[in-house]
Scaffold this active site. Structure first.
Site, PDB file in Angstrom:
ATOM      1  N   GLY A  73       0.769  -1.241   0.000  1.00 19.32           N
ATOM      2  CA  GLY A  73       0.000   0.000   0.000  1.00 19.32           C
ATOM      3  C   GLY A  73       0.797   1.287   0.000  1.00 19.32           C
ATOM      4  O   GLY A  73       0.370   2.291  -0.558  1.00 19.32           O
ATOM      5  N   ASP A  78      -5.724   2.232  10.275  1.00 19.27           N
ATOM      6  CA  ASP A  78      -7.157   2.027  10.493  1.00 19.27           C
ATOM      7  C   ASP A  78      -7.378   1.490  11.911  1.00 19.27           C
ATOM      8  O   ASP A  78      -7.509   2.268  12.857  1.00 19.27           O
ATOM      9  CB  ASP A  78      -7.672   1.067   9.414  1.00 19.27           C
ATOM     10  CG  ASP A  78      -9.175   0.845   9.466  1.00 19.27           C
ATOM     11  OD1 ASP A  78      -9.877   1.652  10.098  1.00 19.27           O
ATOM     12  OD2 ASP A  78      -9.657  -0.137   8.873  1.00 19.27           O
ATOM     13  N   ASP A 107      -5.505  -0.293  -2.210  1.00 22.33           N
ATOM     14  CA  ASP A 107      -6.296  -1.186  -3.066  1.00 22.33           C
ATOM     15  C   ASP A 107      -7.602  -1.600  -2.441  1.00 22.33           C
ATOM     16  O   ASP A 107      -7.821  -1.464  -1.240  1.00 22.33           O
ATOM     17  CB  ASP A 107      -5.497  -2.474  -3.329  1.00 22.33           C
ATOM     18  CG  ASP A 107      -5.470  -3.385  -2.092  1.00 22.33           C
ATOM     19  OD1 ASP A 107      -5.160  -2.888  -0.987  1.00 22.33           O
ATOM     20  OD2 ASP A 107      -5.804  -4.574  -2.221  1.00 22.33           O
ATOM     21  N   ARG A 126      -4.689   0.505  -7.165  1.00 24.70           N
ATOM     22  CA  ARG A 126      -3.466   1.034  -6.555  1.00 24.70           C
ATOM     23  C   ARG A 126      -2.821   2.125  -7.401  1.00 24.70           C
ATOM     24  O   ARG A 126      -2.151   3.017  -6.886  1.00 24.70           O
ATOM     25  CB  ARG A 126      -2.429  -0.082  -6.352  1.00 24.70           C
ATOM     26  CG  ARG A 126      -2.791  -1.098  -5.286  1.00 24.70           C
ATOM     27  CD  ARG A 126      -1.564  -1.936  -4.945  1.00 24.70           C
ATOM     28  NE  ARG A 126      -1.875  -3.148  -4.220  1.00 24.70           N
ATOM     29  CZ  ARG A 126      -2.043  -3.223  -2.896  1.00 24.70           C
ATOM     30  NH1 ARG A 126      -1.922  -2.149  -2.160  1.00 24.70           N
ATOM     31  NH2 ARG A 126      -2.312  -4.372  -2.321  1.00 24.70           N
TER      32      ARG A 126
HETATM   33  P1  IMP Z   1      -4.881  -1.656  10.477  1.00 21.69           P
HETATM   34  O1  IMP Z   1      -4.003  -2.723  11.055  1.00 21.69           O
HETATM   35  O2  IMP Z   1      -6.330  -1.957  10.641  1.00 21.69           O
HETATM   36  O3  IMP Z   1      -4.541  -0.273  10.949  1.00 21.69           O
HETATM   37  O4  IMP Z   1      -4.725  -1.793   8.935  1.00 21.69           O
HETATM   38  C1  IMP Z   1      -3.929  -1.038   8.186  1.00 21.69           C
HETATM   39  C2  IMP Z   1      -3.890  -1.590   6.764  1.00 21.69           C
HETATM   40  O5  IMP Z   1      -5.182  -1.943   6.273  1.00 21.69           O
HETATM   41  C3  IMP Z   1      -3.402  -0.504   5.875  1.00 21.69           C
HETATM   42  O6  IMP Z   1      -2.012  -0.558   5.751  1.00 21.69           O
HETATM   43  C4  IMP Z   1      -4.103  -0.802   4.570  1.00 21.69           C
HETATM   44  O7  IMP Z   1      -3.292  -1.664   3.801  1.00 21.69           O
HETATM   45  C5  IMP Z   1      -5.383  -1.477   4.962  1.00 21.69           C
HETATM   46  N1  IMP Z   1      -6.509  -0.512   4.956  1.00 21.69           N
HETATM   47  C6  IMP Z   1      -7.188  -0.005   6.007  1.00 21.69           C
HETATM   48  N2  IMP Z   1      -8.141   0.855   5.627  1.00 21.69           N
HETATM   49  C7  IMP Z   1      -8.082   0.903   4.281  1.00 21.69           C
HETATM   50  C8  IMP Z   1      -8.811   1.641   3.269  1.00 21.69           C
HETATM   51  O8  IMP Z   1      -9.732   2.436   3.524  1.00 21.69           O
HETATM   52  N3  IMP Z   1      -8.420   1.409   1.987  1.00 21.69           N
HETATM   53  C9  IMP Z   1      -7.419   0.569   1.644  1.00 21.69           C
HETATM   54  N4  IMP Z   1      -6.712  -0.121   2.543  1.00 21.69           N
HETATM   55  C10 IMP Z   1      -7.030   0.030   3.856  1.00 21.69           C
HETATM   56 MG    MG Z   2      -0.420  -0.793   4.582  1.00 20.56          MG
END
Ligand code: IMP
Ligand code: MG
Length: 179
Positions: A43, A102, A158, A164
């Site tokens: 990402g 996130d 993505d 992407r």
């Molecule tokens: P976390 O561990 O939930 O903070 O996840 C982070 C990862 O989830 C990020 O590095 C993204 O790859 C993916 N992600 C979270 N939200 C989104 C979004 O809205 N669009 C795309 N990828 C997301």
């Molecule tokens: Mg990521």
């Protein structure tokens, strides 16, 4: 691709301006430090490329790939390392470059993991921050933009490996991921 986008959130130009500001802040904060930029695959690949060029300092670059998501849009909670760093980060001031925070699970795992490898420091620069999604408390030191919610794509990000290469960040239409 464009027909799947509800709304453009950040244009190419807005992104470039913000990345330049972040680069200058990081330049000031890391002057004279042994800097290791760690990009999270896949990402962050475009943000990493732009940010690295906006930081006018000597640095080393590495990549790591961690996953908490399958093909869906909600975090599954389990983090696993798909590709580890090529070299030991010991003694470096590590700056993790992430596309979006996130739930916070990926980054809290990665920062702890790096601390255990005896880095001089570890901080996070995320392109987007989605604080409404937090499942664990995590505060990135640098963030490009804070977004309220929804699922975004483009500029490296993505949905099911698509979008992407969009040069802007857009809100994905709900019907794409709710079908
Ligand atoms: P976390 O561990 O939930 O903070 O996840 C982070 C990862 O989830 C990020 O590095 C993204 O790859 C993916 N992600 C979270 N939200 C989104 C979004 O809205 N669009 C795309 N990828 C997301
Ligand atoms: Mg990521």
């Amino acid at each position: 691709m464009i027909e799947d986008i509800e709304q453009v959130l950040y244009t190419e130009q807005q992104i470039a301006e913000r990345v330049s500001v972040l680069g200058k802040r990081i330049h000031t904060d890391y002057l004279g430090k042994k800097l290791l930029l760690i990009g999270t695959l896949k990402g962050a690949f475009l943000f990493m490329a732009d940010l690295a060029r906006a930081i006018n300092l000597p640095m080393e670059i590495d990549f790591i790939s961690a996953s908490s998501y399958g093909n869906g849009t909600t975090s599954q909670g389990l983090i696993h390392i798909r590709k580890d760093l090529d070299h030991s980060p010991k003694g470096y001031h590590a700056l993790i470059v992430e596309d979006i925070v996130d739930s916070g699970r990926t980054l809290s795992y990665l920062t702890e993991n790096l601390r255990s490898q005896h880095v001089a420091s570890v901080e996070v620069c995320t392109f987007l921050d989605k604080p409404s999604g937090r499942a664990v408390s995590f505060e990135p030191k640098y963030a490009g933009f804070t977004i309220p919610g929804g699922f975004v794509v483009g500029y490296g990000m993505d949905y099911a490996e698509k979008y992407r290469n969009l040069p802007f960040v857009g809100l994905l239409k709900r019907k794409i991921y709710e079908k």
